[in-house]
Design a protein around this motif. Structure first.
Motif, PDB file in Angstrom:
ATOM      1  N   MET A  73       9.757  23.381 -19.318  1.00 60.01           N
ATOM      2  CA  MET A  73       8.473  22.997 -19.918  1.00 60.01           C
ATOM      3  C   MET A  73       8.495  21.534 -20.329  1.00 60.01           C
ATOM      4  N   ARG A  74       9.663  21.106 -20.734  1.00 62.30           N
ATOM      5  CA  ARG A  74       9.740  19.747 -21.261  1.00 62.30           C
ATOM      6  C   ARG A  74       9.690  18.689 -20.161  1.00 62.30           C
ATOM      7  N   PHE A  75      10.550  18.824 -19.175  1.00 60.59           N
ATOM      8  CA  PHE A  75      10.612  17.775 -18.147  1.00 60.59           C
ATOM      9  C   PHE A  75       9.553  18.014 -17.084  1.00 60.59           C
ATOM     10  N   ARG A  76       8.429  17.395 -17.285  1.00 60.29           N
ATOM     11  CA  ARG A  76       7.331  17.548 -16.323  1.00 60.29           C
ATOM     12  C   ARG A  76       7.640  16.761 -15.060  1.00 60.29           C
ATOM     13  N   HIS A  77       8.401  15.702 -15.225  1.00 60.35           N
ATOM     14  CA  HIS A  77       8.703  14.846 -14.068  1.00 60.35           C
ATOM     15  C   HIS A  77      10.190  14.554 -14.011  1.00 60.35           C
ATOM     16  N   ILE A  78      10.791  14.951 -12.895  1.00 60.67           N
ATOM     17  CA  ILE A  78      12.204  14.671 -12.697  1.00 60.67           C
ATOM     18  C   ILE A  78      12.308  13.719 -11.517  1.00 60.67           C
TER      19      ILE A  78
ATOM     20  N   ILE B 260       7.635   5.868 -13.210  1.00 58.39           N
ATOM     21  CA  ILE B 260       7.855   6.322 -14.587  1.00 58.39           C
ATOM     22  C   ILE B 260       6.892   5.594 -15.516  1.00 58.39           C
ATOM     23  N   ALA B 261       6.822   4.279 -15.349  1.00 54.29           N
ATOM     24  CA  ALA B 261       5.945   3.484 -16.218  1.00 54.29           C
ATOM     25  C   ALA B 261       4.494   3.915 -16.042  1.00 54.29           C
ATOM     26  N   TRP B 262       4.088   4.124 -14.804  1.00 53.60           N
ATOM     27  CA  TRP B 262       2.697   4.495 -14.528  1.00 53.60           C
ATOM     28  C   TRP B 262       2.358   5.856 -15.143  1.00 53.60           C
ATOM     29  N   LEU B 263       3.267   6.814 -14.986  1.00 58.64           N
ATOM     30  CA  LEU B 263       3.026   8.156 -15.540  1.00 58.64           C
ATOM     31  C   LEU B 263       2.846   8.086 -17.053  1.00 58.64           C
TER      32      LEU B 263
ATOM     33  N   PRO C  39       0.804  -1.233   0.000  1.00 55.79           N
ATOM     34  CA  PRO C  39       0.000   0.000   0.000  1.00 55.79           C
ATOM     35  C   PRO C  39       0.838   1.285   0.000  1.00 55.79           C
ATOM     36  N   GLU C  40       1.934   1.311   0.780  1.00 53.77           N
ATOM     37  CA  GLU C  40       2.746   2.548   0.810  1.00 53.77           C
ATOM     38  C   GLU C  40       3.446   2.761  -0.523  1.00 53.77           C
ATOM     39  N   GLN C  41       3.944   1.668  -1.085  1.00 55.91           N
ATOM     40  CA  GLN C  41       4.598   1.788  -2.390  1.00 55.91           C
ATOM     41  C   GLN C  41       3.599   2.267  -3.440  1.00 55.91           C
ATOM     42  N   LEU C  42       2.410   1.693  -3.386  1.00 59.64           N
ATOM     43  CA  LEU C  42       1.371   2.080  -4.346  1.00 59.64           C
ATOM     44  C   LEU C  42       1.062   3.567  -4.206  1.00 59.64           C
ATOM     45  N   ALA C  43       0.949   4.001  -2.954  1.00 63.17           N
ATOM     46  CA  ALA C  43       0.659   5.420  -2.715  1.00 63.17           C
ATOM     47  C   ALA C  43       1.764   6.285  -3.316  1.00 63.17           C
ATOM     48  N   ALA C  44       3.004   5.846  -3.161  1.00 62.43           N
ATOM     49  CA  ALA C  44       4.135   6.629  -3.684  1.00 62.43           C
ATOM     50  C   ALA C  44       4.122   6.659  -5.206  1.00 62.43           C
ATOM     51  N   VAL C  45       3.895   5.492  -5.801  1.00 59.45           N
ATOM     52  CA  VAL C  45       3.920   5.406  -7.269  1.00 59.45           C
ATOM     53  C   VAL C  45       2.851   6.302  -7.884  1.00 59.45           C
ATOM     54  N   THR C  46       1.702   6.366  -7.245  1.00 51.90           N
ATOM     55  CA  THR C  46       0.563   7.059  -7.867  1.00 51.90           C
ATOM     56  C   THR C  46       0.317   8.450  -7.274  1.00 51.90           C
ATOM     57  N   LEU C  47       1.323   9.028  -6.645  1.00 51.28           N
ATOM     58  CA  LEU C  47       1.144  10.383  -6.105  1.00 51.28           C
ATOM     59  C   LEU C  47       0.787  11.360  -7.217  1.00 51.28           C
ATOM     60  N   PRO C  48       0.051  12.402  -6.870  1.00 45.44           N
ATOM     61  CA  PRO C  48      -0.208  13.431  -7.884  1.00 45.44           C
ATOM     62  C   PRO C  48       1.089  14.122  -8.299  1.00 45.44           C
ATOM     63  N   SER C  49       1.002  14.888  -9.383  1.00 46.13           N
ATOM     64  CA  SER C  49       2.204  15.505  -9.951  1.00 46.13           C
ATOM     65  C   SER C  49       2.716  16.656  -9.113  1.00 46.13           C
ATOM     66  N   GLN C  50       3.123  16.377  -7.906  1.00 50.97           N
ATOM     67  CA  GLN C  50       3.761  17.415  -7.095  1.00 50.97           C
ATOM     68  C   GLN C  50       5.081  16.853  -6.610  1.00 50.97           C
TER      69      GLN C  50
ATOM     70  N   VAL D  58       2.261  11.896 -19.076  1.00 50.97           N
ATOM     71  CA  VAL D  58       3.468  12.487 -19.643  1.00 50.97           C
ATOM     72  C   VAL D  58       3.966  11.580 -20.763  1.00 50.97           C
ATOM     73  N   SER D  59       4.655  12.198 -21.743  1.00 48.64           N
ATOM     74  CA  SER D  59       5.240  11.365 -22.801  1.00 48.64           C
ATOM     75  C   SER D  59       6.636  10.944 -22.330  1.00 48.64           C
ATOM     76  N   PRO D  60       7.186   9.898 -22.924  1.00 49.75           N
ATOM     77  CA  PRO D  60       8.535   9.477 -22.495  1.00 49.75           C
ATOM     78  C   PRO D  60       9.544  10.626 -22.547  1.00 49.75           C
ATOM     79  N   ALA D  61       9.329  11.568 -23.486  1.00 51.81           N
ATOM     80  CA  ALA D  61      10.275  12.678 -23.600  1.00 51.81           C
ATOM     81  C   ALA D  61      10.142  13.666 -22.447  1.00 51.81           C
ATOM     82  N   GLY D  62       9.065  13.584 -21.701  1.00 53.92           N
ATOM     83  CA  GLY D  62       8.839  14.534 -20.615  1.00 53.92           C
ATOM     84  C   GLY D  62       9.401  14.070 -19.280  1.00 53.92           C
ATOM     85  N   ILE D  63      10.127  12.957 -19.336  1.00 53.16           N
ATOM     86  CA  ILE D  63      10.684  12.377 -18.113  1.00 53.16           C
ATOM     87  C   ILE D  63      12.189  12.557 -18.070  1.00 53.16           C
ATOM     88  N   MET D  64      12.686  12.926 -16.920  1.00 52.68           N
ATOM     89  CA  MET D  64      14.129  12.840 -16.722  1.00 52.68           C
ATOM     90  C   MET D  64      14.362  12.045 -15.433  1.00 52.68           C
ATOM     91  N   ALA D  65      15.177  11.015 -15.499  1.00 53.77           N
ATOM     92  CA  ALA D  65      15.443  10.232 -14.291  1.00 53.77           C
ATOM     93  C   ALA D  65      16.943  10.133 -14.062  1.00 53.77           C
TER      94      ALA D  65
END
Ligand code: ATP
Ligand code: MG
Length: 769
Positions: free
Chosen positions: A209-214, A41-44, A10-21, A50-57
């Motif tokens: 603008m590009r990297f919505r999720h870092i 990343i996969a879930w987003l 449950p905690e992992q699930l909560a972390a994976v699916t957090l809103p975009s903040q 987000v598109s794959p291009a919008g991710i930076m990890a």
């Protein structure tokens, strides 16, 4: 989606699916942080946020990045090639390649690994007649890297005394030299990227603008510059920035010596008003006794953010502790135990042997070699660092950028072509006086020096011309031949291995162009793309420059540049390619993030682990303890710890106490495989302890080893090597060696300041301590 998320608690699930903040996942070892990050990343992507291009990890090693990409391709039906997943260095390299002009770098800039950096500094010190006793090259290198890690250029460093002022001047000269040669060191990759984004508003805005999720793994080990770079990318305080998802474990912060700042975790919480702070406390990696040991140990650190770990896996096997009489015997014990694990069916590459310092590996390697057990050393001298490979790489670097002085000097007279030190000195002077590269200075040389150096330039130019249209693997082959490296090693007695390594480079190049998707026939030298003219509008879309709405220009590297970057970055990676059916040897530092069925933590002695360099300050010991915590938590099922009474290190025999960390582990989790009061022989009768009996009943390899020890220490004298003694005249000492049997034995004893003495044991009045 179900399949993506159903393996999470449950905690992992909560972390994976957090809103975009922005969010901080603070969790102990083996609690699934890396898994959560990858799944997020996969879930987003899968939920179209987000598109794959919008991710930076950001990962900690190149290997971890590769693994993440592999996992993602297994989870998602997408092509992960080209996704911005990598180490800080890898990602910065990419950024600078794409925007080399804005970063004021030549398109073919090359990366200096730390070996090359040091030799450049040495060369520079010599050229400026700097006293290298007063300003050792290594000290200067640390000074420069340290300043860069803090985001400081020479002009920004405050100097408090004449020595520091001179260091700052040398830092400035060093940067000029690098710029002249078109080379950047590791720290520069980051600093240059930071400056690029800090100064270039439109570019910064584009990436914000590009990297919505870092997403950042191992966040506890980011340094200040890295954190500031993340802040620029995420656009804190500016509109339209992306969200940072950081995962980390303050108890695993082990890179303070390289400027890592665990305080970045609380800074991040504060700067980003992080509302989502999730703790994961379920450990999926280790059995109970192992986890208890980790929990007990780390509880001795005071400054912690506070969290604990539990497991459902059951207590499992106890942690086995072994006291060896010497490092050689420690290695033998490891081999015996590893063999019995393999007999039980454990794969070789699931067995890791960890040590605190690289120097410890030699004895273990030697024993493994003698026993015929295959092993891999992580972080050892890997392919791209071998001398012959570095020579070949230098030729390739000159194909790409002849102004790289390091490359030039490495091979200008290798294989020998009659260019003497004198000619090089003259060339160096010419280059210095005109402020140009060595290569560019060759036409200014006259006489014999001019002729021979001119010949070298012709060689390089000829090879460049010949390889103009060739794909990378072909280019490599031509360069190997043209450079005469192959012939050179062919004439060497032991050259066969080296030739094989060189030929291996053609394969490496083939594999590289395939993996990177260049296409096998793509010319290695990509002609310079038609750059936007001054004043022309450049629009950025997904990291690709588009000029005036025309065709996108992939300003990424040519196959040759990309291959050379790969070689330098890989050489800087603490971890080599894993896999292979071999035992895994590595320092504790490079074991971070990894896991193995069985782990040996060796050399647990005061001065070694905790290391003497850190033991003086409480902070240092805390960091060593975190390192020990990292080591323990790498193990899934079996954990072994060892220490020795006597060890050869750096050419000295040392007699060490066992590590203080043993006192911080729960007694019930440990099983001592050797007597804690060493068995001694008195009048030929072995004195056993209650413990000894238990051990002998235990049987198996433990038994065999125990017999070995008693044989070694039992020489019938009542004394043993490693024992502390006191003498009326010489004071306290340690027995280093015993010769002869009972009745006629002589002992060599180290009395510290009173020196080394050889005493007849039947005469000398020694007392046991
Ligand atoms: P470290 O701090 O050492 O980097 P970590 O927190 O990143 O560890 P992971 O490496 O992600 O932990 O996970 C540890 C192990 O536990 C992995 O083998 C992973 O596959 C497994 N694991 C994680 N979560 C679960 C789960 N919910 N169910 C089963 N196995 C899991
Ligand atoms: Mg991890």
């Amino acid at each position: 989606m179900q399949t993506l998320l159903h393996n999470l608690n449950p905690e992992q699930l909560a972390a994976v699916t957090l809103p975009s903040q922005s969010a901080l996942i603070l969790a102990g070892a083996g609690s699934g942080k890396t898994r959560v990050l990858t799944t997020r990343i996969a879930w987003l992507i899968q939920t179209n946020q987000v598109s794959p291009a919008g991710i930076m990890a950001v990962t900690f090693t190149n290997k971890a990045a590769k693994e993440m990409l592999t996992r993602l391709s297994a989870m998602l039906p997408i092509n992960t090639r080209g996704m911005w997943i990598g180490t800080f260095h890898g990602l910065c390299n990419r950024l600078l390649r794409t925007h080399y002009r804005d970063a004021a770098l030549p398109q073919t800039f090359q990366i200096l690994d730390s070996q090359d950096q040091l030799s450049l500094i040495k060369r520079m010190l010599k050229a400026h007649n700097v006293d290298d006793e007063k300003y050792p090259a290594k000290t200067l290198m640390y000074f420069i890297n340290n300043a860069k890690d803090q985001g400081l250029r020479a002009s920004q460093v405050e100097a408090y005394d004449p020595i520091e002022r001179r260091m700052v001047e040398l830092y400035e000269l060093y940067d000029q030299q690098c710029q002249r040669e078109g080379v950047v060191d590791f720290a520069e990759l980051l600093l240059r990227s930071y400056e690029l984004l800090a100064r270039n508003g439109p570019l910064r805005h584009h990436y914000q603008m590009r990297f919505r999720h870092i997403l950042v793994d191992e966040f506890q080990d980011t340094n200040d510059l890295q954190y500031n770079l993340l802040r620029l990318l995420a656009g804190q305080g500016e509109t339209g920035g992306g969200a940072i998802f950081a995962v980390g474990d303050d108890d695993q912060s082990i890179y303070a010596f390289r400027g890592a700042n665990v305080g970045n975790m609380s800074a991040f919480e504060r700067d980003y008003h992080v509302k989502n702070l999730i703790k994961l406390e379920q450990n999926y990696r280790s059995h109970g006794h192992i986890l208890d040991s980790a929990n007990y140990l780390i509880a001795n650190n005071t400054k912690r953010l506070g969290k604990n770990l539990r497991t459902d896996a059951g207590q499992g096997e106890p942690v086995r502790v072994y006291e060896a009489s010497s490092d050689l015997e420690e290695a033998q014990w490891i081999i015996e135990e590893a063999k019995s694990l393999m007999n039980e069916g454990m794969p070789r590459n699931e067995i890791a042997i960890l040590y605190r310092s690289n120097a410890q590996s030699r004895v273990i390697e030697h024993a493994l070699f003698a026993a015929g057990l295959p092993y891999t050393v992580y972080g050892g001298l890997r392919y791209f660092q071998r001398a012959e490979v570095k020579h070949a790489i230098a030729y390739l670097q000159l194909m790409d950028n002849p102004h790289n002085d390091s490359a030039f000097l490495r091979v200008v007279n290798f294989p020998t072509r009659g260019i003497g030190a004198r000619s090089i000195e003259q060339l160096q002077m010419a280059a210095d006086s005109y402020g140009i590269s060595l290569y560019a200075a060759v036409p200014y040389m006259s006489g014999k020096a001019g002729t021979v150096l001119g010949g070298f330039v012709k060689l390089i130019e000829g090879a460049r011309f010949e390889t103009q249209q060739l794909p990378l693997p072909e280019l490599v082959r031509v360069v190997l031949e043209r450079s005469t490296l192959l012939t050179h090693y062919g004439n060497e007695k032991e050259g066969a291995d080296r030739i094989e390594n060189l030929e291996q480079m053609v394969n490496a190049a083939t594999q590289f162009v395939q993996e990177e998707g260049f296409g096998i026939g793509a010319p290695a030298h990509l002609g310079p793309p038609s750059q936007a003219q001054a004043g022309e509008a450049v629009v950025y879309q997904d990291g690709i420059e588009i000029i005036d709405g025309g065709a996108p220009l992939p300003t990424v590297m040519s196959p040759l540049s990309a291959f050379l970057s790969h070689a330098s970055l890989e050489a800087g990676d603490a971890q080599a390619q894993a896999g292979q059916e071999a035992l895994q040897l590595m320092t504790v530092h490079s074991a971070k993030g990894l896991e193995f069925d069985a782990v040996f933590i060796t050399g647990l002695e005061e001065g070694l682990f905790p290391h003497e360099s850190s033991a003086r300050e409480a902070e240092g010991v805390d960091e060593e303890r975190r390192l020990m915590y990292v080591a323990i938590t790498r193990a899934r099922r079996r954990l072994y710890m060892s220490f020795t009474q006597q060890r050869m290190l750096h050419g000295q025999t040392r007699f060490n106490m066992k590590s203080r960390f043993f006192d911080e582990l729960p007694e019930e989790a440990l099983k001592w495989l050797s007597p804690r009061v060493q068995t001694a022989w008195f009048g030929g009768r072995k004195q056993t302890t209650a413990w000894d009996d238990a051990k002998f009943r235990d049987g198996g390899s433990d038994n065999k080893i125990a017999q070995q020890i008693t044989q070694k220490s039992g020489n019938g004298t009542g004394w043993r090597v490693g024992e502390s003694v006191s003498h009326a005249k010489f004071g306290e000492g340690v027995i280093v060696n015993i010769e002869g049997g009972a009745g006629a034995a002589r002992a060599q004893i180290n009395f510290g300041s009173a020196g080394m003495k050889v005493l007849d044991l039947s005469i000398a009045k020694l007392e046991k301590l």
